[in-house]
Design an enzyme around this catalytic site. Sequence first.
Site, PDB file in Angstrom:
ATOM      1  N   GLU A 132       0.743  -1.344  -0.033  1.00 27.38           N
ATOM      2  CA  GLU A 132       0.012   0.133  -0.015  1.00 27.38           C
ATOM      3  C   GLU A 132       0.848   1.190   0.121  1.00 27.38           C
ATOM      4  O   GLU A 132       1.289   1.758   0.917  1.00 27.38           O
ATOM      5  CB  GLU A 132      -1.059   0.104   1.125  1.00 27.38           C
ATOM      6  CG  GLU A 132      -2.127   1.023   1.016  1.00 27.38           C
ATOM      7  CD  GLU A 132      -3.172   0.802   2.077  1.00 27.38           C
ATOM      8  OE1 GLU A 132      -4.322   1.411   1.660  1.00 27.38           O
ATOM      9  OE2 GLU A 132      -2.822   0.106   3.110  1.00 27.38           O
ATOM     10  N   HIS A 199      -5.748   6.285  -2.331  1.00 26.88           N
ATOM     11  CA  HIS A 199      -5.164   7.402  -1.527  1.00 26.88           C
ATOM     12  C   HIS A 199      -4.599   8.345  -2.514  1.00 26.88           C
ATOM     13  O   HIS A 199      -3.498   8.711  -2.708  1.00 26.88           O
ATOM     14  CB  HIS A 199      -3.971   6.580  -1.099  1.00 26.88           C
ATOM     15  CG  HIS A 199      -4.219   5.919   0.248  1.00 26.88           C
ATOM     16  ND1 HIS A 199      -4.354   6.519   1.480  1.00 26.88           N
ATOM     17  CD2 HIS A 199      -4.308   4.612   0.515  1.00 26.88           C
ATOM     18  CE1 HIS A 199      -4.697   5.525   2.440  1.00 26.88           C
ATOM     19  NE2 HIS A 199      -4.547   4.285   1.944  1.00 26.88           N
ATOM     20  N   HIS A 220     -10.387   0.757  -1.200  1.00 26.65           N
ATOM     21  CA  HIS A 220     -11.127   0.801  -0.132  1.00 26.65           C
ATOM     22  C   HIS A 220     -12.022   2.176  -0.834  1.00 26.65           C
ATOM     23  O   HIS A 220     -11.818   3.265  -0.174  1.00 26.65           O
ATOM     24  CB  HIS A 220     -10.639   1.190   1.320  1.00 26.65           C
ATOM     25  CG  HIS A 220      -9.248   2.056   1.235  1.00 26.65           C
ATOM     26  ND1 HIS A 220      -9.136   3.218   0.896  1.00 26.65           N
ATOM     27  CD2 HIS A 220      -8.286   1.485   2.222  1.00 26.65           C
ATOM     28  CE1 HIS A 220      -7.898   3.461   1.122  1.00 26.65           C
ATOM     29  NE2 HIS A 220      -7.347   2.548   2.060  1.00 26.65           N
ATOM     30  N   ASP A 277      -9.050  -4.472   5.892  1.00 22.80           N
ATOM     31  CA  ASP A 277      -8.207  -3.242   6.193  1.00 22.80           C
ATOM     32  C   ASP A 277      -7.896  -3.237   7.984  1.00 22.80           C
ATOM     33  O   ASP A 277      -7.697  -2.050   8.247  1.00 22.80           O
ATOM     34  CB  ASP A 277      -8.674  -1.756   5.866  1.00 22.80           C
ATOM     35  CG  ASP A 277      -7.705  -0.690   5.673  1.00 22.80           C
ATOM     36  OD1 ASP A 277      -6.423  -1.011   5.732  1.00 22.80           O
ATOM     37  OD2 ASP A 277      -8.073   0.402   5.734  1.00 22.80           O
TER      38      ASP A 277
END
Length: 386
Positions: A132, A199, A220, A277
Amino acid sequence: MDSSLYIKGATVVLPTGSTRCDVVVENGRITGLPRSYANLRELPELNAEGMTVLPGFIDIHTHGAANVDVNAADEEGLRTIGRFFASQGVTGWLCSVLTDTPEQTLWCMEQAKRVIEGGPYDGAALLGIHLEGPCLSSEYKGAMPEHLLMHTASIDLFREYQDASGGHVRYTTLAPEIPGVEELIPELNALGITCAIGHSGAGYDQSMACVRAGAASATHLGNAMRLFHQHDPAIWGVAIESDLYVEAICDGRHLHPGSVRLYLKSKGWDRVVAITDSIMAAGLPDGNYKLGVNDVVVEDGDAKLASTGVRAGSTLTLAQALHNIVKFADTDVEHAVRLMTKNPATLIGFATKGQIACGYDADLTIVDADLEVARTIVGGRTVYER
């Protein structure tokens, strides 16, 4: 441990729906689904009368559990996470390494490699690594340490990580607006890495360009990203419009139940992937924990950065997510379980996982009438029994 068995008397969730049948497992693979008793090879028997056999759950985005943080987890720490996940019906998972120093990330690659290549143990199988970052937006960094983010995408660092991992990096999250990301995606795909976008504050055009370049998922969706606007739908709009898979944290905090229903209605049941997560606090009481280099406070099960109050992962398990999806979408277990079995397996490219069918790995989760996990089987071996 023996990897052959005969499961009898259960309701089994097959790709075509639920049916009453037995499951024949030989050497870790499903070899038969007889509709009447047919233990022809006299395999060890498991009576699952009154139970439902589901494909094993797969979590492709998690940072830890059971008081172990992935970024600090050695070989045994990763197995500790896997043992806890097995109690939650998980048969396979990707360890999500938060953006960290190159040195620490390389150490994480080595630990994961040892577990992945170390063979079966008494927990959920570690199937690979999710990076990530580090190509993420400073503005939408969430819990990522800003000083460690990469502001120009470089294939060299990813090659170094992939080499150190033994080729086990399977998934990564990228922000489309970072210079070089669009060009990086095909190169990562060639290394066997599935790319997600997230992100990010990227607009529609940048995000769609990354989809055309080969991005397959949105990390997400709805969290840590620029939100939908009618004049620029951004990642959210691209994810809903395109064929991207979308990750969903179905804890009722990261997404309103109505958002989960929106994803399912717009994407269909085959394009939404339930993730946790989760952080090291999963399975533990409220208190003070870590997420990578960050201090995290968990209150009422809600994990937030101690410094800013920004939400930092979750304490969700896939066992709880299954209950939540059934409730949020007013659906049956046959539909709900796809989000944590077939869909993640297809996205990441696990060709023999995610379904109960002949020739597939015998990764199975057995639940009772209340959908509580009673037994978890990985490769034909029981790794958890309630």
